[in-house]
Design a protein around this motif. Sequence first.
Motif, PDB file in Angstrom:
ATOM      1  N   LEU A   1       0.716  -1.810   0.267  1.00  0.00           N
ATOM      2  CA  LEU A   1       0.203   0.014   0.152  1.00  0.00           C
ATOM      3  C   LEU A   1       1.723   1.501   0.315  1.00  0.00           C
ATOM      4  O   LEU A   1       0.681   2.057  -0.844  1.00  0.00           O
ATOM      5  CB  LEU A   1      -0.946   0.456   1.833  1.00  0.00           C
ATOM      6  N   ALA A   2       1.728   1.198   0.451  1.00  0.00           N
ATOM      7  CA  ALA A   2       2.753   2.095   0.788  1.00  0.00           C
ATOM      8  C   ALA A   2       3.158   2.989  -0.595  1.00  0.00           C
ATOM      9  O   ALA A   2       3.142   3.915  -0.765  1.00  0.00           O
ATOM     10  CB  ALA A   2       4.003   2.403   2.108  1.00  0.00           C
ATOM     11  N   SER A   3       3.684   1.601  -1.423  1.00  0.00           N
ATOM     12  CA  SER A   3       4.320   1.722  -2.728  1.00  0.00           C
ATOM     13  C   SER A   3       3.328   2.760  -3.401  1.00  0.00           C
ATOM     14  O   SER A   3       3.268   3.062  -4.356  1.00  0.00           O
ATOM     15  CB  SER A   3       4.837   0.399  -3.183  1.00  0.00           C
ATOM     16  N   GLU A   4       1.952   1.802  -3.269  1.00  0.00           N
ATOM     17  CA  GLU A   4       0.741   2.457  -4.596  1.00  0.00           C
ATOM     18  C   GLU A   4       0.835   4.138  -3.610  1.00  0.00           C
ATOM     19  O   GLU A   4       0.787   5.116  -4.559  1.00  0.00           O
ATOM     20  CB  GLU A   4      -0.494   1.906  -3.913  1.00  0.00           C
ATOM     21  N   GLN A   5       0.700   4.205  -2.376  1.00  0.00           N
ATOM     22  CA  GLN A   5       1.153   5.844  -2.322  1.00  0.00           C
ATOM     23  C   GLN A   5       1.447   6.602  -2.542  1.00  0.00           C
ATOM     24  O   GLN A   5       1.686   7.760  -2.929  1.00  0.00           O
ATOM     25  CB  GLN A   5       0.678   6.052  -0.835  1.00  0.00           C
ATOM     26  N   GLN A   6       3.235   5.584  -2.458  1.00  0.00           N
ATOM     27  CA  GLN A   6       4.100   6.949  -3.204  1.00  0.00           C
ATOM     28  C   GLN A   6       4.338   6.491  -4.948  1.00  0.00           C
ATOM     29  O   GLN A   6       3.912   8.152  -5.340  1.00  0.00           O
ATOM     30  CB  GLN A   6       5.835   6.281  -3.054  1.00  0.00           C
ATOM     31  N   MET A   7       3.572   6.298  -5.580  1.00  0.00           N
ATOM     32  CA  MET A   7       3.147   6.589  -7.029  1.00  0.00           C
ATOM     33  C   MET A   7       2.390   7.627  -6.791  1.00  0.00           C
ATOM     34  O   MET A   7       2.871   8.263  -8.053  1.00  0.00           O
ATOM     35  CB  MET A   7       2.837   5.246  -7.631  1.00  0.00           C
ATOM     36  N   LEU A   8       1.675   7.086  -6.118  1.00  0.00           N
ATOM     37  CA  LEU A   8      -0.032   7.530  -6.573  1.00  0.00           C
ATOM     38  C   LEU A   8       0.844   9.099  -5.961  1.00  0.00           C
ATOM     39  O   LEU A   8       0.199  10.367  -6.527  1.00  0.00           O
ATOM     40  CB  LEU A   8      -0.892   7.891  -5.438  1.00  0.00           C
ATOM     41  N   ARG A   9       1.856   9.830  -4.934  1.00  0.00           N
ATOM     42  CA  ARG A   9       1.970  11.210  -4.346  1.00  0.00           C
ATOM     43  C   ARG A   9       2.975  11.842  -5.609  1.00  0.00           C
ATOM     44  O   ARG A   9       2.261  12.675  -6.358  1.00  0.00           O
ATOM     45  CB  ARG A   9       2.886  11.058  -3.172  1.00  0.00           C
ATOM     46  N   ALA A  10       3.531  10.710  -6.411  1.00  0.00           N
ATOM     47  CA  ALA A  10       4.482  11.506  -7.397  1.00  0.00           C
ATOM     48  C   ALA A  10       3.868  11.907  -8.568  1.00  0.00           C
ATOM     49  O   ALA A  10       4.027  13.054  -8.611  1.00  0.00           O
ATOM     50  CB  ALA A  10       6.259  10.236  -7.425  1.00  0.00           C
ATOM     51  N   ALA A  11       2.489  11.387  -8.630  1.00  0.00           N
ATOM     52  CA  ALA A  11       2.358  11.578 -10.235  1.00  0.00           C
ATOM     53  C   ALA A  11       1.152  13.039  -8.919  1.00  0.00           C
ATOM     54  O   ALA A  11       1.101  13.683 -10.205  1.00  0.00           O
ATOM     55  CB  ALA A  11       0.984  10.655 -10.175  1.00  0.00           C
ATOM     56  N   PHE A  12       0.598  13.324  -8.059  1.00  0.00           N
ATOM     57  CA  PHE A  12      -0.159  13.988  -8.266  1.00  0.00           C
ATOM     58  C   PHE A  12       0.713  15.406  -8.073  1.00  0.00           C
ATOM     59  O   PHE A  12       0.011  16.443  -9.003  1.00  0.00           O
ATOM     60  CB  PHE A  12      -1.058  13.709  -6.583  1.00  0.00           C
ATOM     61  N   HIS A  13       1.983  15.073  -7.347  1.00  0.00           N
ATOM     62  CA  HIS A  13       2.648  16.390  -8.032  1.00  0.00           C
ATOM     63  C   HIS A  13       3.259  16.819  -8.755  1.00  0.00           C
ATOM     64  O   HIS A  13       3.329  18.028  -9.208  1.00  0.00           O
ATOM     65  CB  HIS A  13       3.415  16.120  -6.673  1.00  0.00           C
ATOM     66  N   ARG A  14       3.336  16.262 -10.094  1.00  0.00           N
ATOM     67  CA  ARG A  14       3.119  16.417 -11.438  1.00  0.00           C
ATOM     68  C   ARG A  14       2.444  16.894 -11.990  1.00  0.00           C
ATOM     69  O   ARG A  14       2.230  17.541 -12.518  1.00  0.00           O
ATOM     70  CB  ARG A  14       3.819  15.263 -12.327  1.00  0.00           C
ATOM     71  N   ILE A  15       1.283  16.617 -11.346  1.00  0.00           N
ATOM     72  CA  ILE A  15       0.034  16.735 -12.130  1.00  0.00           C
ATOM     73  C   ILE A  15      -0.554  18.491 -11.188  1.00  0.00           C
ATOM     74  O   ILE A  15      -0.835  19.552 -11.830  1.00  0.00           O
ATOM     75  CB  ILE A  15      -1.319  15.902 -12.697  1.00  0.00           C
ATOM     76  N   ALA A  16      -0.315  18.226  -9.928  1.00  0.00           N
ATOM     77  CA  ALA A  16      -1.144  19.517  -9.005  1.00  0.00           C
ATOM     78  C   ALA A  16       0.029  20.352  -8.134  1.00  0.00           C
ATOM     79  O   ALA A  16      -0.354  20.381  -7.684  1.00  0.00           O
ATOM     80  CB  ALA A  16      -2.520  19.050  -8.802  1.00  0.00           C
ATOM     81  N   ALA A  17       1.299  20.327  -9.063  1.00  0.00           N
ATOM     82  CA  ALA A  17       2.077  20.857  -8.237  1.00  0.00           C
ATOM     83  C   ALA A  17       1.970  22.230  -7.613  1.00  0.00           C
ATOM     84  O   ALA A  17       2.670  22.301  -6.857  1.00  0.00           O
ATOM     85  CB  ALA A  17       3.092  21.572  -9.619  1.00  0.00           C
ATOM     86  N   ASP A  18       1.017  23.100  -7.671  1.00  0.00           N
ATOM     87  CA  ASP A  18       0.794  24.115  -6.796  1.00  0.00           C
ATOM     88  C   ASP A  18      -0.228  23.684  -6.143  1.00  0.00           C
ATOM     89  O   ASP A  18      -1.104  24.899  -5.148  1.00  0.00           O
ATOM     90  CB  ASP A  18      -0.361  25.289  -7.700  1.00  0.00           C
ATOM     91  N   SER A  19      -0.210  23.035  -5.760  1.00  0.00           N
ATOM     92  CA  SER A  19      -1.493  22.247  -4.082  1.00  0.00           C
ATOM     93  C   SER A  19      -0.145  22.582  -3.290  1.00  0.00           C
ATOM     94  O   SER A  19       0.679  22.519  -2.965  1.00  0.00           O
ATOM     95  CB  SER A  19      -1.592  20.362  -4.036  1.00  0.00           C
ATOM     96  N   PRO A  20      -1.071  23.191  -2.166  1.00  0.00           N
ATOM     97  CA  PRO A  20      -1.027  23.644  -1.129  1.00  0.00           C
ATOM     98  C   PRO A  20      -0.900  22.748  -0.086  1.00  0.00           C
ATOM     99  O   PRO A  20       0.052  23.146   0.835  1.00  0.00           O
ATOM    100  CB  PRO A  20      -1.560  25.123  -0.259  1.00  0.00           C
ATOM    101  N   LEU A  21      -1.420  21.432  -0.167  1.00  0.00           N
ATOM    102  CA  LEU A  21      -1.810  20.641   0.573  1.00  0.00           C
ATOM    103  C   LEU A  21      -0.569  19.383   0.434  1.00  0.00           C
ATOM    104  O   LEU A  21      -0.574  19.144  -0.966  1.00  0.00           O
ATOM    105  CB  LEU A  21      -2.738  19.951   1.387  1.00  0.00           C
ATOM    106  N   PRO A  22       0.296  18.539   1.049  1.00  0.00           N
ATOM    107  CA  PRO A  22       0.512  17.138   0.494  1.00  0.00           C
ATOM    108  C   PRO A  22      -0.758  16.610   0.426  1.00  0.00           C
ATOM    109  O   PRO A  22      -1.765  16.183   0.559  1.00  0.00           O
ATOM    110  CB  PRO A  22       1.040  16.564   0.970  1.00  0.00           C
ATOM    111  N   PHE A  23       0.017  15.668  -1.007  1.00  0.00           N
ATOM    112  CA  PHE A  23      -0.860  14.356  -1.508  1.00  0.00           C
ATOM    113  C   PHE A  23      -1.161  13.714  -0.117  1.00  0.00           C
ATOM    114  O   PHE A  23      -2.727  12.973   0.382  1.00  0.00           O
ATOM    115  CB  PHE A  23      -0.455  13.038  -2.495  1.00  0.00           C
TER     116      PHE A  23
END
Length: 189
Positions: A22-44
Amino acid sequence: MTEKKVIRLEALFLHDTQMADLASEQQMLRAAFHRIAADSPLPFSPLPPFCPIADTDSIASAVSDADSSSRISAIPSRLAIGAPTKRDGWIIRPLIDPVPGAQTGSEATLPSLPGYPPFPAEQGFILGYAGDHCDRLLAESSLPGPFTVSARYRSTLTVTVEIAGKHGKPDAYSASYAIGAARWEKGED
């Protein structure tokens, strides 16, 4: 101005191998999220994957001593966990069968992390918050499907969050957490 909040909630966790998956899935989603939503004020997600549930003491008090057989049968033999999906901006792995005593939005209000919306009412392992980006994130990610486990544990998750910012907008978000003593459950095969 810095805001500090300590949150304690009961949570369900899996065996180390499944938690690492689950942590690996989360890490992959986190990296993709910050690529898509670089201006998000909150972490994934500032936390490991977890499934918020009710305190096990509330389960025990709801079952009379005379009905001890239901206490044993209340623990499902295998816990089925669904494929990642979106719920109210959160990406979760929903539980296929409810966990006895787990809170839902209609039964109780779970605490929420400062700056984030409330956790979803549906029982499931929370991987992170993507808001309006959930559909795109899930479409661009190749994640495994549902799975089942027989062993899991409940524990108190203590989260300390500090937010620094001005005018209600966070400039910095810091979270630390501690997972309390494990109370293991194993269904019968």
